[in-house]
Design a protein around this motif. Structure first.
Motif, PDB file in Angstrom:
ATOM      1  N   VAL A  65       9.387  -3.087 -21.857  1.00 33.65           N
ATOM      2  CA  VAL A  65       9.096  -3.634 -22.215  1.00 33.65           C
ATOM      3  C   VAL A  65       7.585  -3.636 -21.920  1.00 33.65           C
ATOM      4  CG1 VAL A  65       7.406  -5.946 -22.824  1.00 33.65           C
ATOM      5  CG2 VAL A  65       9.852  -5.729 -23.484  1.00 33.65           C
ATOM      6  N   LEU A  66       6.703  -3.579 -20.497  1.00 35.68           N
ATOM      7  CA  LEU A  66       5.852  -2.990 -20.157  1.00 35.68           C
ATOM      8  C   LEU A  66       5.310  -1.805 -19.986  1.00 35.68           C
ATOM      9  CD1 LEU A  66       6.556  -5.945 -16.876  1.00 35.68           C
ATOM     10  CD2 LEU A  66       5.232  -5.787 -19.614  1.00 35.68           C
ATOM     11  N   SER A  67       6.883  -0.410 -20.418  1.00 34.04           N
ATOM     12  CA  SER A  67       6.786   0.937 -20.484  1.00 34.04           C
ATOM     13  C   SER A  67       7.034   1.271 -19.083  1.00 34.04           C
ATOM     14  CB  SER A  67       5.509   1.589 -20.561  1.00 34.04           C
ATOM     15  OG  SER A  67       5.651   0.980 -22.098  1.00 34.04           O
ATOM     16  N   VAL A  68       6.969   1.012 -17.818  1.00 33.12           N
ATOM     17  CA  VAL A  68       7.374   0.777 -16.275  1.00 33.12           C
ATOM     18  C   VAL A  68       9.159   1.262 -15.939  1.00 33.12           C
ATOM     19  CG1 VAL A  68       7.332  -0.884 -14.943  1.00 33.12           C
ATOM     20  CG2 VAL A  68       6.744   0.292 -13.294  1.00 33.12           C
ATOM     21  N   SER A  69       9.650   2.625 -14.585  1.00 30.22           N
ATOM     22  CA  SER A  69      10.672   2.710 -14.958  1.00 30.22           C
ATOM     23  C   SER A  69      11.222   1.760 -13.807  1.00 30.22           C
ATOM     24  CB  SER A  69      11.106   3.673 -13.993  1.00 30.22           C
ATOM     25  OG  SER A  69      10.421   4.387 -13.083  1.00 30.22           O
ATOM     26  N   ILE A  70      12.097   1.067 -13.767  1.00 31.46           N
ATOM     27  CA  ILE A  70      12.499   0.619 -11.980  1.00 31.46           C
ATOM     28  C   ILE A  70      12.540   0.757 -11.147  1.00 31.46           C
ATOM     29  CG2 ILE A  70      14.643  -0.997 -11.081  1.00 31.46           C
ATOM     30  CD1 ILE A  70      15.892  -0.791 -14.278  1.00 31.46           C
ATOM     31  N   GLY A  71      12.904   1.965 -10.933  1.00 36.36           N
ATOM     32  CA  GLY A  71      12.618   2.796  -9.832  1.00 36.36           C
ATOM     33  C   GLY A  71      11.157   2.591  -9.221  1.00 36.36           C
ATOM     34  N   ASP A  72      10.014   2.441 -10.069  1.00 36.05           N
ATOM     35  CA  ASP A  72       8.814   2.721  -9.400  1.00 36.05           C
ATOM     36  C   ASP A  72       8.185   0.934  -8.770  1.00 36.05           C
ATOM     37  OD1 ASP A  72       7.804   5.093 -10.674  1.00 36.05           O
ATOM     38  OD2 ASP A  72       6.928   4.454 -12.068  1.00 36.05           O
ATOM     39  N   LEU A  73       9.061   0.087  -9.240  1.00 31.32           N
ATOM     40  CA  LEU A  73       8.970  -0.802  -8.667  1.00 31.32           C
ATOM     41  C   LEU A  73       9.636  -0.977  -7.812  1.00 31.32           C
ATOM     42  CD1 LEU A  73      10.135  -3.661 -11.655  1.00 31.32           C
ATOM     43  CD2 LEU A  73       7.362  -2.783 -11.292  1.00 31.32           C
ATOM     44  N   PHE A  74      10.097  -0.457  -7.227  1.00 30.12           N
ATOM     45  CA  PHE A  74      11.192  -0.039  -5.941  1.00 30.12           C
ATOM     46  C   PHE A  74      10.217   0.481  -5.118  1.00 30.12           C
ATOM     47  CE2 PHE A  74      13.946  -3.156  -8.673  1.00 30.12           C
ATOM     48  CZ  PHE A  74      14.206  -3.720  -7.372  1.00 30.12           C
ATOM     49  N   ALA A  75      10.077   1.538  -5.378  1.00 30.71           N
ATOM     50  CA  ALA A  75       9.133   3.146  -4.697  1.00 30.71           C
ATOM     51  C   ALA A  75       7.641   2.179  -3.768  1.00 30.71           C
ATOM     52  CB  ALA A  75       9.018   3.714  -5.257  1.00 30.71           C
ATOM     53  N   ALA A  76       8.410   3.180  -2.193  1.00 32.06           N
ATOM     54  CA  ALA A  76       6.234   2.799  -1.315  1.00 32.06           C
ATOM     55  C   ALA A  76       5.825   3.517  -1.872  1.00 32.06           C
ATOM     56  CB  ALA A  76       7.231   3.467   0.177  1.00 32.06           C
ATOM     57  N   PRO A  77       4.716   2.407  -1.674  1.00 32.92           N
ATOM     58  CA  PRO A  77       2.936   3.195  -1.975  1.00 32.92           C
ATOM     59  C   PRO A  77       2.850   4.408  -1.290  1.00 32.92           C
ATOM     60  CG  PRO A  77       3.385   1.218  -1.077  1.00 32.92           C
ATOM     61  CD  PRO A  77       4.816   1.411  -1.409  1.00 32.92           C
ATOM     62  N   GLU A  78       2.385   5.641  -2.042  1.00 35.63           N
ATOM     63  CA  GLU A  78       1.685   6.914  -0.756  1.00 35.63           C
ATOM     64  C   GLU A  78       0.747   6.196  -0.370  1.00 35.63           C
ATOM     65  OE1 GLU A  78       1.476  10.556  -3.711  1.00 35.63           O
ATOM     66  OE2 GLU A  78       3.165   9.703  -4.988  1.00 35.63           O
ATOM     67  N   THR A  79       0.767   5.964   0.857  1.00 37.29           N
ATOM     68  CA  THR A  79      -0.286   6.394   2.280  1.00 37.29           C
ATOM     69  C   THR A  79      -0.670   7.267   2.859  1.00 37.29           C
ATOM     70  OG1 THR A  79       0.506   5.155   4.121  1.00 37.29           O
ATOM     71  CG2 THR A  79       0.230   3.715   1.992  1.00 37.29           C
ATOM     72  N   PHE A  80      -2.019   7.491   3.057  1.00 33.77           N
ATOM     73  CA  PHE A  80      -2.462   8.453   3.894  1.00 33.77           C
ATOM     74  C   PHE A  80      -4.000   8.037   4.701  1.00 33.77           C
ATOM     75  CE2 PHE A  80      -5.269  11.755   4.922  1.00 33.77           C
ATOM     76  CZ  PHE A  80      -4.662  12.756   5.840  1.00 33.77           C
ATOM     77  N   LEU A  81      -2.687   7.996   6.201  1.00 36.49           N
ATOM     78  CA  LEU A  81      -4.211   7.400   7.317  1.00 36.49           C
ATOM     79  C   LEU A  81      -4.804   8.550   8.078  1.00 36.49           C
ATOM     80  CD1 LEU A  81      -5.063   4.588   9.043  1.00 36.49           C
ATOM     81  CD2 LEU A  81      -3.249   5.313  10.383  1.00 36.49           C
ATOM     82  N   CYS A  82      -5.929   8.575   7.698  1.00 34.56           N
ATOM     83  CA  CYS A  82      -7.010   8.819   8.785  1.00 34.56           C
ATOM     84  C   CYS A  82      -7.976   8.774   9.452  1.00 34.56           C
ATOM     85  CB  CYS A  82      -8.119  10.113   7.702  1.00 34.56           C
ATOM     86  SG  CYS A  82      -8.626  11.228   8.650  1.00 34.56           S
ATOM     87  N   ARG A  83      -7.807   8.491  10.996  1.00 30.43           N
ATOM     88  CA  ARG A  83      -8.249   7.815  12.323  1.00 30.43           C
ATOM     89  C   ARG A  83      -9.610   9.013  12.671  1.00 30.43           C
ATOM     90  NH1 ARG A  83      -5.164   3.347  13.056  1.00 30.43           N
ATOM     91  NH2 ARG A  83      -2.822   3.564  13.173  1.00 30.43           N
ATOM     92  N   GLU A  84     -10.369   7.540  12.760  1.00 30.06           N
ATOM     93  CA  GLU A  84     -11.868   8.345  12.729  1.00 30.06           C
ATOM     94  C   GLU A  84     -11.637   9.517  13.902  1.00 30.06           C
ATOM     95  OE1 GLU A  84     -16.034   7.000  14.684  1.00 30.06           O
ATOM     96  OE2 GLU A  84     -14.266   6.008  14.476  1.00 30.06           O
ATOM     97  N   GLY A  85     -12.629  10.304  13.498  1.00 28.02           N
ATOM     98  CA  GLY A  85     -12.670  12.060  14.415  1.00 28.02           C
ATOM     99  C   GLY A  85     -11.028  12.601  14.003  1.00 28.02           C
TER     100      GLY A  85
END
Length: 195
Positions: A65-85
């Motif tokens: 109904v929500l047009s979303v895959s079940i896998g997307d509900l459990f996938a880890a979010p893509e993150t990117f950390l850039c520390r100062e400098g």
């Protein structure tokens, strides 16, 4: 070979906020989802607040109904950390400037560059444009002048200027004080260049 005996985690996987976000993205009310799935509003509300876990069958129905895959509900979010400098240095022209890329190289939706501009540092003498839709300049500290074909803007710490990315411009620090600024490009400029 001995297998590592991993104990299953008893911590429930929190997917309620992702289900709520998918519902809101579809601009559906809980009542509309209840009607479409045959589940009760109370049950759906508890699922969205992670107070109860849906059965696999209920989850499949909600996802359809929500047009979303079940896998997307459990996938880890893509993150990117850039520390100062630590962001990779980029050289886009000008004198007395150090620019670093703060977003992932692969990020195409937005690009953020930090700029440290020495006293009396300046951009190219000829105006140049950037291949993006929106260019945003935010001055963190110091004072910076943004030069465009028709006018220039004197920006102080805390000021933010947005303009079309393909608008020819340049910049200069007319003061004896260094400038810290951010350039935000939407979407990310194609190729290696931007400001």
């Amino acid at each position: 070979m001995k297998a590592l005996p991993l104990e299953p985690s008893s911590a429930p996987i929190a997917i309620g906020s992702r289900i709520r976000a998918a519902r809101q993205k579809q601009r559906l009310t809980i009542e509309q989802v209840a009607d479409a799935t045959g589940l009760t509003k109370g049950f759906l509300s508890r699922v969205e607040r992670d107070l109860t876990s849906p059965s696999v069958a209920s989850l499949v129905t909600m996802c359809q109904v929500l047009s979303v895959s079940i896998g997307d509900l459990f996938a880890a979010p893509e993150t990117f950390l850039c520390r100062e400098g630590e962001g990779p240095r980029i050289s886009l022209g000008g004198e007395g400037i150090v620019e670093r890329l703060l977003t992932a190289r692969s990020e195409r939706r937005v690009q953020i560059l930090s700029a440290t501009i020495e006293p009396f540092g300046r951009g190219e003498s000829e105006l140049y444009a950037v291949d993006c839709d929106v260019d945003v300049l935010h001055v963190i500290s110091g004072e910076l002048t943004l030069i465009m074909a028709q006018e220039s803007y004197d920006l102080k710490a805390g000021d933010t200027l947005s303009f079309p990315g393909r608008e020819p411009h340049s910049w200069e620090n007319l003061s004896p004080t260094p400038v810290e600024a951010l350039w935000i490009l939407v979407p990310a400029a194609s190729g290696s260049g931007s400001n």
